[in-house]
Design a protein around this motif. Structure first.
Motif: not given
Ligand code: GLN
Length: 240
Positions: A163-188
């Motif tokens: 799965p991919a994150v579709h969206s995070l709400s504003q002020n969600n207090q979520v910490e991002i520990i890892a993120q994929l580089p641009e070339n590995l992003l899924p289609p929107p």
């Protein structure tokens, strides 16, 4: 998010939901850990009374719909899991299908037709199932992650019908520990689904933490590397 420190027993019982999917691997990885001052006992969870013995819980990868359906046919288990997932004092980690279940909402069949309510363990996160593709589009990515032990050694992230994150709400207090580089992003995902407008900035966020809760869209329990398990136990279970 501020979490009140709670006294943990010397032996910490970590449950791994064992209804379907890759649960045995999580049990083996957790049993390898030797956190300072504590002993970990990892047990499979198939009933409400087993869940009630646990200080922390892993929801493994597999099929989120199947896991939910089996839980709903086991007396009290689904309600118990939802309460556990939402309790800010309990450490919970969802991998892949487990991440889908920890979301507020996910889209069945990609979310085009209908959205399904999740267990809302990480408040403010919508996910899109299978956005990285089906079984044949499974892939691996080697990333350097500054937050884990031995950080200069890359971690091999394994994605299987992820799965991919579709969206995070504003002020969600979520910490991002890892993120994929641009070339590995899924289609929107499409913007005219019941999930609403996706946030393209969020699609590559594959490892997120909020208080004692954590989700990974990849499978650390298949990587031969215990550092994500070690991170979760130290930061979320033990809170240090
Ligand atoms: N590897 C996985 O856990 C896949 C998740 C699966 N696509 C689901 O919908 O639940």
């Amino acid at each position: 998010m501020t979490i009140q420190p709670i006294e943990l027993p010397e032996i910490i019982i970590i449950g791994v939901l064992a209804l379907q999917g890759a649960f045995i691997e999580h049990i083996h990885y957790l049993q390898k850990l030797r956190p300072h001052g504590h002993t970990i006992k990892a047990i499979p969870i198939r009933t409400l009374s087993e869940l009630q013995q646990c200080q922390a819980l892993v929801i493994p990868g597999g099929e989120s719909t199947v896991i939910s359906s089996i839980a709903s046919h086991t007396p009290g288990l689904l309600e118990g899991l939802i309460d556990f997932a939402r309790d800010p004092a309990k450490a919970v980690w969802g991998t892949c299908a487990g991440m889908i279940l920890m979301a507020d909402i996910d889209g069945v069949g990609g979310g085009r037709k209908k959205a399904v309510k999740g267990w809302q363990g990480i408040g403010g996160m919508k996910v899109w199932r299978n956005l990285f593709g089906g079984q044949l589009e499974s892939f691996e990515a080697s990333l350097t992650i500054p937050y884990i032990s031995n950080p200069t050694k890359p971690f091999n992230l394994i994605f299987i019908r992820a799965p991919a994150v579709h969206s995070l709400s504003q002020n969600n207090q979520v910490e991002i520990i890892a993120q994929l580089p641009e070339n590995l992003l899924p289609p929107p995902p499409p913007s005219d689904s019941p999930l609403g407008e996706p946030n393209l900035q969020d699609l590559g966020k594959v490892w997120l933490k909020k208080g004692k809760k954590m989700v990974t869209s990849f499978h650390p329990e298949l990587s031969g590397d215990v550092r994500v398990h070690e991170f979760w136990v130290e930061k979320c279970v033990l809170g240090r």
